[in-house]
Design a protein around this motif. Structure first.
Motif, PDB file in Angstrom:
ATOM      1  N   ARG A   1       0.843  -1.210   0.000  1.00 24.84           N
ATOM      2  CA  ARG A   1       0.000   0.000   0.000  1.00 24.84           C
ATOM      3  C   ARG A   1       0.871   1.250   0.000  1.00 24.84           C
ATOM      4  NH1 ARG A   1      -4.973   0.652   0.996  1.00 24.84           N
ATOM      5  NH2 ARG A   1      -4.754   2.507   2.268  1.00 24.84           N
ATOM      6  N   TRP A   2       0.302   2.335  -0.479  1.00 25.77           N
ATOM      7  CA  TRP A   2       0.932   3.643  -0.331  1.00 25.77           C
ATOM      8  C   TRP A   2      -0.010   4.517   0.482  1.00 25.77           C
ATOM      9  CZ3 TRP A   2      -0.277   8.712  -1.647  1.00 25.77           C
ATOM     10  CH2 TRP A   2       0.740   9.631  -1.370  1.00 25.77           C
ATOM     11  N   CYS A   3       0.419   4.898   1.651  1.00 26.51           N
ATOM     12  CA  CYS A   3      -0.310   5.812   2.533  1.00 26.51           C
ATOM     13  C   CYS A   3       0.627   6.102   3.707  1.00 26.51           C
ATOM     14  CB  CYS A   3      -1.631   5.225   3.007  1.00 26.51           C
ATOM     15  SG  CYS A   3      -2.767   6.495   3.613  1.00 26.51           S
ATOM     16  N   PRO A   4       1.612   6.974   3.514  1.00 22.36           N
ATOM     17  CA  PRO A   4       2.711   7.153   4.472  1.00 22.36           C
ATOM     18  C   PRO A   4       2.341   7.956   5.713  1.00 22.36           C
ATOM     19  CG  PRO A   4       2.957   8.657   2.658  1.00 22.36           C
ATOM     20  CD  PRO A   4       1.760   7.825   2.340  1.00 22.36           C
ATOM     21  N   THR A   5       1.499   7.387   6.562  1.00 22.99           N
ATOM     22  CA  THR A   5       1.032   8.132   7.735  1.00 22.99           C
ATOM     23  C   THR A   5       2.001   8.106   8.907  1.00 22.99           C
ATOM     24  OG1 THR A   5      -0.315   6.226   8.342  1.00 22.99           O
ATOM     25  CG2 THR A   5      -1.412   7.981   7.139  1.00 22.99           C
ATOM     26  N   ASP A   6       3.009   7.223   8.904  1.00 20.88           N
ATOM     27  CA  ASP A   6       4.063   7.334   9.914  1.00 20.88           C
ATOM     28  C   ASP A   6       4.959   8.531   9.577  1.00 20.88           C
ATOM     29  OD1 ASP A   6       3.217   5.052  11.297  1.00 20.88           O
ATOM     30  OD2 ASP A   6       4.616   3.739  10.243  1.00 20.88           O
ATOM     31  N   VAL A   7       5.236   8.719   8.291  1.00 22.39           N
ATOM     32  CA  VAL A   7       6.072   9.828   7.829  1.00 22.39           C
ATOM     33  C   VAL A   7       5.410  11.164   8.140  1.00 22.39           C
ATOM     34  CG1 VAL A   7       7.050  10.953   5.777  1.00 22.39           C
ATOM     35  CG2 VAL A   7       7.132   8.470   5.997  1.00 22.39           C
ATOM     36  N   CYS A   8       4.106  11.237   7.914  1.00 19.84           N
ATOM     37  CA  CYS A   8       3.374  12.489   8.131  1.00 19.84           C
ATOM     38  C   CYS A   8       2.032  12.184   8.791  1.00 19.84           C
ATOM     39  CB  CYS A   8       3.188  13.228   6.808  1.00 19.84           C
ATOM     40  SG  CYS A   8       2.523  14.883   7.030  1.00 19.84           S
ATOM     41  N   PRO A   9       2.019  12.016  10.125  1.00 13.09           N
ATOM     42  CA  PRO A   9       0.782  11.606  10.810  1.00 13.09           C
ATOM     43  C   PRO A   9      -0.344  12.632  10.741  1.00 13.09           C
ATOM     44  CG  PRO A   9       2.584  11.934  12.377  1.00 13.09           C
ATOM     45  CD  PRO A   9       3.154  12.116  11.018  1.00 13.09           C
ATOM     46  N   ASN A  10      -0.039  13.893  10.483  1.00 17.06           N
ATOM     47  CA  ASN A  10      -1.077  14.922  10.414  1.00 17.06           C
ATOM     48  C   ASN A  10      -1.487  15.266   8.994  1.00 17.06           C
ATOM     49  OD1 ASN A  10      -1.101  15.175  13.251  1.00 17.06           O
ATOM     50  ND2 ASN A  10       0.712  16.487  13.146  1.00 17.06           N
ATOM     51  N   CYS A  11      -0.950  14.537   8.017  1.00 15.69           N
ATOM     52  CA  CYS A  11      -1.274  14.798   6.611  1.00 15.69           C
ATOM     53  C   CYS A  11      -2.523  14.031   6.200  1.00 15.69           C
ATOM     54  CB  CYS A  11      -0.124  14.372   5.709  1.00 15.69           C
ATOM     55  SG  CYS A  11       1.381  15.315   5.947  1.00 15.69           S
ATOM     56  N   THR A  12      -3.196  14.545   5.198  1.00 24.60           N
ATOM     57  CA  THR A  12      -4.311  13.845   4.577  1.00 24.60           C
ATOM     58  C   THR A  12      -3.887  13.515   3.155  1.00 24.60           C
ATOM     59  OG1 THR A  12      -5.894  15.076   5.891  1.00 24.60           O
ATOM     60  CG2 THR A  12      -6.735  13.994   3.914  1.00 24.60           C
ATOM     61  N   PHE A  13      -3.856  12.235   2.821  1.00 24.14           N
ATOM     62  CA  PHE A  13      -3.452  11.794   1.496  1.00 24.14           C
ATOM     63  C   PHE A  13      -4.683  11.353   0.715  1.00 24.14           C
ATOM     64  CE2 PHE A  13       0.211  11.029   4.258  1.00 24.14           C
ATOM     65  CZ  PHE A  13       1.195  11.702   3.561  1.00 24.14           C
ATOM     66  N   ALA A  14      -5.016  12.085  -0.326  1.00 22.60           N
ATOM     67  CA  ALA A  14      -6.200  11.782  -1.133  1.00 22.60           C
ATOM     68  C   ALA A  14      -6.011  10.522  -1.970  1.00 22.60           C
ATOM     69  CB  ALA A  14      -6.525  12.962  -2.044  1.00 22.60           C
ATOM     70  N   ASP A  15      -4.772  10.180  -2.272  1.00 23.29           N
ATOM     71  CA  ASP A  15      -4.503   9.072  -3.176  1.00 23.29           C
ATOM     72  C   ASP A  15      -4.133   7.767  -2.488  1.00 23.29           C
ATOM     73  OD1 ASP A  15      -4.954  10.711  -5.342  1.00 23.29           O
ATOM     74  OD2 ASP A  15      -2.848  11.192  -5.626  1.00 23.29           O
ATOM     75  N   CYS A  16      -4.345   7.637  -1.186  1.00 22.53           N
ATOM     76  CA  CYS A  16      -3.977   6.395  -0.509  1.00 22.53           C
ATOM     77  C   CYS A  16      -4.629   5.213  -1.212  1.00 22.53           C
ATOM     78  CB  CYS A  16      -4.446   6.419   0.942  1.00 22.53           C
ATOM     79  SG  CYS A  16      -3.407   7.423   2.004  1.00 22.53           S
ATOM     80  N   GLY A  17      -3.896   4.124  -1.323  1.00 23.88           N
ATOM     81  CA  GLY A  17      -4.485   2.952  -1.941  1.00 23.88           C
ATOM     82  C   GLY A  17      -3.513   1.799  -2.038  1.00 23.88           C
ATOM     83  N   ASN A  18      -4.020   0.690  -2.551  1.00 21.95           N
ATOM     84  CA  ASN A  18      -3.214  -0.512  -2.727  1.00 21.95           C
ATOM     85  C   ASN A  18      -2.366  -0.397  -3.985  1.00 21.95           C
ATOM     86  OD1 ASN A  18      -4.399  -1.614  -0.472  1.00 21.95           O
ATOM     87  ND2 ASN A  18      -5.896  -2.800  -1.622  1.00 21.95           N
ATOM     88  N   ILE A  19      -1.220  -1.062  -3.946  1.00 25.06           N
ATOM     89  CA  ILE A  19      -0.355  -1.147  -5.118  1.00 25.06           C
ATOM     90  C   ILE A  19      -0.709  -2.452  -5.822  1.00 25.06           C
ATOM     91  CG2 ILE A  19       2.021  -1.290  -5.952  1.00 25.06           C
ATOM     92  CD1 ILE A  19       1.302   1.403  -4.596  1.00 25.06           C
ATOM     93  N   GLY A  20      -1.049  -2.346  -7.092  1.00 22.18           N
ATOM     94  CA  GLY A  20      -1.450  -3.526  -7.840  1.00 22.18           C
ATOM     95  C   GLY A  20      -0.773  -3.578  -9.190  1.00 22.18           C
ATOM     96  N   SER A  21      -1.224  -4.487 -10.005  1.00 20.26           N
ATOM     97  CA  SER A  21      -0.632  -4.715 -11.317  1.00 20.26           C
ATOM     98  C   SER A  21      -1.423  -3.979 -12.384  1.00 20.26           C
ATOM     99  CB  SER A  21      -0.638  -6.216 -11.599  1.00 20.26           C
ATOM    100  OG  SER A  21      -0.015  -6.486 -12.816  1.00 20.26           O
ATOM    101  N   LEU A  22      -0.704  -3.383 -13.331  1.00 21.59           N
ATOM    102  CA  LEU A  22      -1.317  -2.697 -14.465  1.00 21.59           C
ATOM    103  C   LEU A  22      -0.671  -3.253 -15.719  1.00 21.59           C
ATOM    104  CD1 LEU A  22      -3.005  -0.344 -15.700  1.00 21.59           C
ATOM    105  CD2 LEU A  22      -0.958   1.066 -15.418  1.00 21.59           C
ATOM    106  N   VAL A  23      -1.467  -3.904 -16.559  1.00 26.90           N
ATOM    107  CA  VAL A  23      -0.939  -4.444 -17.804  1.00 26.90           C
ATOM    108  C   VAL A  23      -1.031  -3.348 -18.852  1.00 26.90           C
ATOM    109  CG1 VAL A  23      -1.153  -6.227 -19.578  1.00 26.90           C
ATOM    110  CG2 VAL A  23      -1.649  -6.775 -17.182  1.00 26.90           C
ATOM    111  N   ALA A  24       0.120  -2.963 -19.414  1.00 21.97           N
ATOM    112  CA  ALA A  24       0.191  -1.895 -20.401  1.00 21.97           C
ATOM    113  C   ALA A  24       0.367  -2.491 -21.798  1.00 21.97           C
ATOM    114  CB  ALA A  24       1.358  -0.973 -20.064  1.00 21.97           C
ATOM    115  N   SER A  25       0.508  -1.595 -22.757  1.00 28.55           N
ATOM    116  CA  SER A  25       0.738  -2.055 -24.126  1.00 28.55           C
ATOM    117  C   SER A  25       1.991  -2.931 -24.180  1.00 28.55           C
ATOM    118  CB  SER A  25       0.886  -0.854 -25.059  1.00 28.55           C
ATOM    119  OG  SER A  25       2.005  -0.094 -24.677  1.00 28.55           O
TER     120      SER A  25
END
Length: 190
Positions: A144-168
């Protein structure tokens, strides 16, 4: 780095049932056998740099972890970690995963290898490991990406799981909010 001030969480376990240790190399591979190969570094375009984190051939590349909190030697669930490769390439020596916007058209955020910036601790280089629900194969986890230890008072709009993306051309990149990719950690020998 920060001094630990919060309670311990459960350790992350490798495929042999041992806790992951910081600084030790591990292969990161899909928990399901039909989800592609081990994680490695791949080119997005025909040019040489930058290299992105994705799924490649069966061998893959080993990565190691560096916890955000000073003094932690065990990799723990739901804690911020740098994910590092010590592989040198013809481009330059890459070190840690970093989340970047790959292109302006679709705003897709991919994982690229880059040297951490000097000075301020960038939140884009810290990732979390959480237990996969339901577990796919033994000790399986989600990155996951959601670095709340790094910045406990920040709000991250893009927090989410890291997954696979099949491209061209069939390349499989790691992406924020890509198709879910439960993973396991296999200690590299040697």
């Amino acid at each position: 780095m920060a001094v630990e001030t919060i309670n311990q969480t459960s350790p992350v376990f490798d495929t042999s049932g041992k806790a992951l240790k910081s600084g030790i190399d591990y292969y990161i591979k899909p928990a399901g056998t039909d989800k592609g190969g081990r994680l490695t570094l791949i080119n997005r375009e025909p040019k040489l740099s930058p290299l992105y984190v994705g799924q490649g051939n069966i061998s893959g590349l080993p990565f190691h972890f560096k916890p955000f909190f000073t003094g932690e030697t065990v990799v723990r669930e739901s804690r911020d970690q740098m994910i590092i490769s010590s592989v040198s390439t013809h481009c330059r020596r890459f070190s840690s995963w970093s989340i970047v916007t790959a292109n302006a058209e679709d705003q897709r955020k991919l994982i690229v290898m880059r040297e951490p910036a000097r000075g301020k601790v960038p939140d884009s280089i810290y990732f979390r490991i959480t237990r996969s629900q339901p577990e796919v194969d033994g000790n399986s986890y989600i990155l996951r990406w959601c670095p709340t230890d790094v910045c406990p008072n920040c709000t991250f709009a893009d927090c989410g799981n890291i997954g696979s993306l099949v491209a061209s051309r069939g390349k499989r990149f790691l992406a924020l909010n890509g198709s879910e990719l439960p993973v396991v950690f296999e200690r590299a020998r040697g």
